[in-house]
Design an enzyme around this catalytic site. Structure first.
Site, PDB file in Angstrom:
ATOM      1  N   MET A 136      -6.286  -5.482   9.168  1.00  0.00           N
ATOM      2  CA  MET A 136      -5.315  -5.040  10.162  1.00  0.00           C
ATOM      3  C   MET A 136      -4.461  -3.915   9.555  1.00  0.00           C
ATOM      4  O   MET A 136      -4.990  -2.991   8.968  1.00  0.00           O
ATOM      5  CB  MET A 136      -4.491  -6.217  10.677  1.00  0.00           C
ATOM      6  CG  MET A 136      -5.262  -7.141  11.614  1.00  0.00           C
ATOM      7  SD  MET A 136      -5.752  -6.286  13.146  1.00  0.00           S
ATOM      8  CE  MET A 136      -6.269  -7.675  14.154  1.00  0.00           C
ATOM      9  N   SER A 137      -3.131  -3.988   9.668  1.00  0.00           N
ATOM     10  CA  SER A 137      -2.305  -2.836   9.305  1.00  0.00           C
ATOM     11  C   SER A 137      -2.085  -2.642   7.814  1.00  0.00           C
ATOM     12  O   SER A 137      -1.424  -1.675   7.414  1.00  0.00           O
ATOM     13  CB  SER A 137      -0.958  -2.907  10.024  1.00  0.00           C
ATOM     14  OG  SER A 137      -1.133  -2.621  11.395  1.00  0.00           O
ATOM     15  N   VAL A 138      -2.638  -3.492   6.979  1.00  0.00           N
ATOM     16  CA  VAL A 138      -2.730  -3.125   5.564  1.00  0.00           C
ATOM     17  C   VAL A 138      -3.558  -1.838   5.452  1.00  0.00           C
ATOM     18  O   VAL A 138      -3.392  -1.050   4.524  1.00  0.00           O
ATOM     19  CB  VAL A 138      -3.348  -4.272   4.740  1.00  0.00           C
ATOM     20  CG1 VAL A 138      -3.604  -3.841   3.297  1.00  0.00           C
ATOM     21  CG2 VAL A 138      -2.440  -5.495   4.761  1.00  0.00           C
ATOM     22  N   SER A 139      -4.413  -1.605   6.450  1.00  0.00           N
ATOM     23  CA  SER A 139      -5.191  -0.361   6.513  1.00  0.00           C
ATOM     24  C   SER A 139      -4.289   0.863   6.509  1.00  0.00           C
ATOM     25  O   SER A 139      -4.681   1.927   5.991  1.00  0.00           O
ATOM     26  CB  SER A 139      -6.045  -0.338   7.785  1.00  0.00           C
ATOM     27  OG  SER A 139      -6.827  -1.491   7.921  1.00  0.00           O
ATOM     28  N   LYS A 140      -3.112   0.768   7.103  1.00  0.00           N
ATOM     29  CA  LYS A 140      -2.184   1.898   7.107  1.00  0.00           C
ATOM     30  C   LYS A 140      -1.790   2.302   5.689  1.00  0.00           C
ATOM     31  O   LYS A 140      -1.690   3.488   5.359  1.00  0.00           O
ATOM     32  CB  LYS A 140      -0.937   1.544   7.911  1.00  0.00           C
ATOM     33  CG  LYS A 140      -1.159   1.348   9.404  1.00  0.00           C
ATOM     34  CD  LYS A 140       0.145   0.998  10.099  1.00  0.00           C
ATOM     35  CE  LYS A 140       0.009   0.950  11.615  1.00  0.00           C
ATOM     36  NZ  LYS A 140      -0.834  -0.164  12.087  1.00  0.00           N
TER      37      LYS A 140
END
Length: 422
Positions: A136-140
């Site tokens: 999820m937003s660890v991808s950011k």
């Protein structure tokens, strides 16, 4: 503390790298899986209990591009294993232990590293060491790290306007925004990310990115076309407002600045020099545009290596992978960063002085203590004073949960104990 509902309960606790009880009996069972209620589909994969299977099998649902680890040696992680399950800490629901936290919060993988050594590595819900889990937003934070590498090489000026790098953005809502505005969630773009609202913008963009089946309504043909439909509801450089779409625009800027596709850039500038042990992957739209804000899937240990890289100010052995100045800037934040944080979304549970910078949540810049986080319980914590990295990958039944506060308190308790033991 919020408890999992019926059919949404956590996996059985495991200890050591080999454990992994399956908490999703019947899901995708059979050949082919035709049992009533057992099939995980594009329509239900983000919902409980189906997400417990889906977050470890994203490539079977959505197109992905491979992030190659290359053929170099993996970053060796020595072990100094300890039993941390009995560490106690206070949560909103009263006293609990780390073992309680893992058992009650739909944990799939849990890794603690102290001074570069694995202290504990646990798997649940049939996850294994080689299983790529949706970040999820660890991808950011992964995306921003690539931006940092390019900035350090002089290939990306984060103070530049994005339309100067991607001329197609001129005349859109992103005209006048800088790369840093995207990195800090301070562009003026209007984007409703209310996960509980079926009419929110986030639902349209999920259909564009093939994360959700079409509902019969027309949608742009790909992410690039979708960006052009967005409008502004505030100035660029204003307060912090969390909008995932900004990171996807950032990925397009990165691709244009470097002249390569995004998954290749992650591989070349981060995954290979970091010494990742396994390939990762990222979901893509019908034309191959990456969902950089939430589509990266990686293994537990490689997520730990990513956190360790930041703990070491971007260095692996003798190689500077991410510029130390980039990580220092992330921790320090913009001069008005704390004010922009509290003057914008101001998420609950953050102390005074916290900010969001370069796609990291900097909870305490003085320690420092900061983390990469994503919905449904994905976290990479970096606690510098104790030299501790904690990774927790989960499949919460809801996007956002009070479980985040218990997780933070658990991490702080682990860091305090490891620091005390030395």
């Amino acid at each position: 503390m919020q408890q999992a509902g019926a059919g949404q309960g956590p996996g059985a606790a495991g200890t050591g790298a080999a454990s992994g009880a399956d908490a999703r009996p019947g899901l995708m069972a059979g050949a082919p899986p035709f049992g009533p209620g057992s099939r995980v589909t594009l329509a239900n994969w983000q919902d409980p209990p189906f997400n417990r299977w889906a977050f470890e099998h994203v490539r079977e649902l959505i197109p992905t591009a491979r992030i190659s680890r290359g053929d170099g040696p993996a970053w060796r992680l020595p072990r100094a294993e300890r039993d941390l399950g009995g560490i106690r800490f206070a949560s909103a629901g009263g006293q609990m232990t780390i073992a309680d936290l893992l058992a009650q919060t739909c944990t799939d993988g849990f890794l603690v590293m102290h001074r570069g050594r694995i202290v504990t590595e646990q798997y649940f819900n049939a996850m294994a060491p080689d299983t790529p889990h949706l970040l999820m937003s660890v991808s950011k934070s992964v995306t921003a790290a690539v931006a940092g590498v390019l900035a350090g090489r002089g290939q990306l000026d984060v103070s530049a306007e994005v339309a100067a790098i991607v001329p197609e953005l001129a005349g859109t809502s992103f005209a006048g925004a800088t790369v840093q505005h995207l990195l800090d969630m301070r562009a003026g773009t209007a984007f409703n990310e209310d996960y509980a609202d079926p009419e929110a913008d986030v639902r349209t963009y999920e259909r564009v990115y093939l994360w959700r089946p079409h509902d019969g309504q027309p949608v742009p043909e790909d992410a690039i076309a979708y960006f052009a439909t967005l409008r502004n509801d505030g100035p660029h450089g204003g307060p912090f407002r969390y909008r995932s779409i900004l990171t996807d625009v950032l990925a397009w800027v990165i691709e244009r600045a470097a002249g390569a596709r995004f998954h290749e850039l992650i591989s070349r500038h981060l995954w290979q020099p970091m010494g990742a042990e396994f390939d990762a992957e990222i979901t893509v739209d019908p034309h191959g545009n990456p969902m950089a804000d939430g589509g990266v899937c990686a293994t537990l240990r490689d997520a730990g290596r990513f956190g360790e890289l930041f703990l070491r100010r971007g260095r692996r052995a003798r190689r500077q992978v991410v510029p130390a100045a980039w990580i220092d800037d992330t921790i320090r934040g913009a001069p008005d960063g704390a004010g922009a944080f509290t003057g914008g979304d101001d998420p609950p549970g953050y102390p005074a002085g916290a900010h969001y910078r370069n796609c990291w949540w900097v909870r305490d810049p003085g320690l420092p203590f900061y983390h990469a986080s994503g919905i449904n319980g994905q976290h990479v914590f970096v606690h510098v004073p104790s030299q501790t990295v904690v990774v927790k990958l989960s499949t919460w039944p809801v996007a956002l949960s009070p479980w985040i506060q218990a997780t933070v308190q658990g991490v702080l308790a682990i860091a305090a104990e490891l620091r005390r033991r030395g």
